[in-house]
Design a protein around this motif. Structure first.
Motif, PDB file in Angstrom:
ATOM      1  N   GLY A  47       3.012   5.781  -2.893  1.00  0.00           N
ATOM      2  CA  GLY A  47       4.142   6.651  -3.160  1.00  0.00           C
ATOM      3  C   GLY A  47       4.433   6.798  -4.637  1.00  0.00           C
ATOM      4  N   GLU A  48       4.141   5.765  -5.414  1.00  0.00           N
ATOM      5  CA  GLU A  48       4.374   5.810  -6.861  1.00  0.00           C
ATOM      6  C   GLU A  48       3.267   6.548  -7.603  1.00  0.00           C
ATOM      7  N   ASN A  90      -2.609  -2.732  -4.490  1.00  0.00           N
ATOM      8  CA  ASN A  90      -2.188  -3.485  -3.317  1.00  0.00           C
ATOM      9  C   ASN A  90      -3.159  -4.618  -2.995  1.00  0.00           C
ATOM     10  N   HIS A  91      -4.440  -4.411  -3.268  1.00  0.00           N
ATOM     11  CA  HIS A  91      -5.401  -5.492  -3.024  1.00  0.00           C
ATOM     12  C   HIS A  91      -5.260  -6.623  -4.045  1.00  0.00           C
ATOM     13  N   ALA A  92      -4.828  -6.297  -5.262  1.00  0.00           N
ATOM     14  CA  ALA A  92      -4.584  -7.350  -6.251  1.00  0.00           C
ATOM     15  C   ALA A  92      -3.466  -8.267  -5.770  1.00  0.00           C
ATOM     16  N   ASP A  93      -2.399  -7.669  -5.253  1.00  0.00           N
ATOM     17  CA  ASP A  93      -1.311  -8.502  -4.724  1.00  0.00           C
ATOM     18  C   ASP A  93      -1.751  -9.277  -3.492  1.00  0.00           C
ATOM     19  N   THR A  94      -2.521  -8.636  -2.618  1.00  0.00           N
ATOM     20  CA  THR A  94      -3.024  -9.325  -1.421  1.00  0.00           C
ATOM     21  C   THR A  94      -3.857 -10.539  -1.802  1.00  0.00           C
ATOM     22  N   TYR A 113       0.835  -1.209   0.000  1.00  0.00           N
ATOM     23  CA  TYR A 113       0.000   0.000   0.000  1.00  0.00           C
ATOM     24  C   TYR A 113       0.866   1.254   0.000  1.00  0.00           C
ATOM     25  N   LEU A 114       1.882   1.283   0.856  1.00  0.00           N
ATOM     26  CA  LEU A 114       2.757   2.458   0.926  1.00  0.00           C
ATOM     27  C   LEU A 114       3.512   2.648  -0.390  1.00  0.00           C
ATOM     28  N   ARG A 115       3.988   1.561  -0.961  1.00  0.00           N
ATOM     29  CA  ARG A 115       4.771   1.659  -2.193  1.00  0.00           C
ATOM     30  C   ARG A 115       3.930   2.179  -3.347  1.00  0.00           C
ATOM     31  N   TYR A 116       2.743   1.571  -3.541  1.00  0.00           N
ATOM     32  CA  TYR A 116       1.891   2.008  -4.657  1.00  0.00           C
ATOM     33  C   TYR A 116       1.409   3.446  -4.448  1.00  0.00           C
TER      34      TYR A 116
END
Length: 417
Positions: free
Chosen positions: A127-128, A157-161, A122-125
């Motif tokens: 920030g991007e 982030n939910h797709a990766d989760t 979540y933080l990474r996406y």
């Protein structure tokens, strides 16, 4: 000693007996030759067939969704090759996951814990500048809420989760997803991650338009798109970031922008009702590599408007239209005409090749169906039986007795078949 005259008399008598006892019955009772089929002039195509309008920019396709939920592509334009698809890859993420771990008809579904890795995503996406929906370590999201976050908010982030929960890791998901795509007959679409952010997520507009029909065929996903605000009590609030207020009757299924894929837009709409057509008339569409909304928006409007015009039914086969003539060797003849009318939407293209098949027969009464005409259309084949407009009668004893070669030929042909 028997005289020559007596021998001749016996021979002539024997031949006469054979002629009466063998030749006559053979000619009178033997099979008749089949009629000859002569094609008629092809029926005229509709004078005007409304064209389907798609942009030459990028890659586009429109498909018609059938009653069974499958889609038939009716038009493509632009680049036919596989191109980056951006966030449309999330449709594969959802379909592959729900194929093995479907949502229940009612209720939230299994619990998915949010761990440190999910929070870091979540933080990474965020920030991007990529789409992300906030999560915190220690939270628990239901499968339904995670699916809604991916479908409606395009949350990376939910797709990766979701794929970590369902497949163990993103890499395991990619392997499973590409196997699933191959099993479903998608030969050009391949995924490289669950989000669509990688430029190696590729596909054709044709396949994405058909992939969209699988999303609509899933009752749970279709309900979320139909009413984004509907959710079970206690469900998390998920914003509808994919849909757009100015889309009107068009529903965005996925909408995204990446540097490699530019604007990717997959949509659906129900076409207005027209006289003579029953049931739901739904299309799906995909527009990829669109440079900006100034290009995309008018292209979608033009495509939908042209599809509505092109969906009006046209007569492909008209009852009573002659498609062939049959001629018997003894002179009887009749036309073969369509027994019923068949209509279909033109979908931007005139009816295709006409194919006529006729049963083998020698005699038949007027009105008997002895063949079939089929015509190729944009969404499949339409067909009608062919019936005789006149009698093809037995020619009678005189013709049979005076045409031995034809009758014998028919007998020999019957023995060989």
């Amino acid at each position: 000693m028997t005289s020559p005259g007596r021998i001749i008399g016996i021979t002539v008598g024997a031949l006469a007996i054979l002629g009466i006892g063998v030749y006559g019955p053979a000619m009178l009772l033997g099979p008749l030759p089949d009629v000859t089929v002569r094609p008629a002039a092809a029926a005229a195509a509709p004078a005007e067939v409304p064209a389907l309008t798609l942009p030459e920019t990028g890659a586009s396709a429109i498909a018609v969704v059938g009653d069974d939920g499958t889609a038939e592509t009716i038009a493509t334009a632009g680049d036919p090759a596989a191109v980056p698809i951006g966030g449309a890859a999330k449709l594969v993420t959802l379909l592959v996951t729900l194929d093995s771990l479907p949502l229940p008809a009612d209720g939230p579904g299994p619990a998915i814990p949010i761990g440190p890795e999910d929070y870091v995503d979540y933080l990474r996406y965020s920030g991007e500048g990529s789409r992300a929906v906030q999560v915190s370590p220690g939270e628990t999201w239901t499968e339904r809420d995670v699916v809604r976050a991916i479908l409606l908010a395009s949350s990376n982030n939910h797709a990766d989760t979701l794929v970590r929960w369902a497949f163990g890791s993103p890499d395991a998901y990619v392997e499973a997803a590409n196997a699933w795509l191959a099993e479903q007959g998608f030969t050009a679409t391949r995924v490289d991650d669950a989000t669509g952010l990688s430029g190696d997520n590729v596909g054709t507009a044709d396949e994405l338009a058909r992939l969209a029909s699988l999303v609509l065929a899933d009752d749970q996903l279709a309900a979320m798109l139909d009413d984004p605000e509907a959710a079970p009590p206690g469900a998390r609030v998920v914003p509808d970031l994919v849909g757009r207020a100015d889309d009107g009757a068009v529903r965005a299924i996925t909408r995204s922008f990446t540097d490699q894929a530019a604007l990717s837009y997959v949509f659906t709409t129900e076409l207005p009702a027209v006289e003579g057509v029953e049931g739901l008339r739904r299309i799906t569409g995909a527009m990829l590599l669109m440079p900006d909304y100034e290009t995309l928006d008018p292209a979608v409007t033009a495509a939908v408007d042209s599809a509505a015009a092109a969906s009006a039914p046209v007569t492909v086969i008209a009852e009573g239209t002659p498609y062939a003539r049959v001629v018997a060797p003894w002179g009887d003849q009749a036309e073969l005409v369509a027994s019923v009318s068949r209509t279909d939407a033109a979908w931007g293209s005139a009816p295709g090749e006409v194919s006529v098949t006729v049963d083998d027969f020698s005699t038949a009464p007027e009105g008997r169906e002895v063949g079939r005409v089929s015509v190729a259309t944009a969404t499949g084949e339409l067909a009608s039986p062919l019936r005789l407009t006149g009698d093809i009668n037995d020619p009678g004893p005189v013709w049979r007795l005076t045409n031995p070669a034809t009758v014998i030929g028919a007998f020999l042909a019957g023995q060989a078949s």
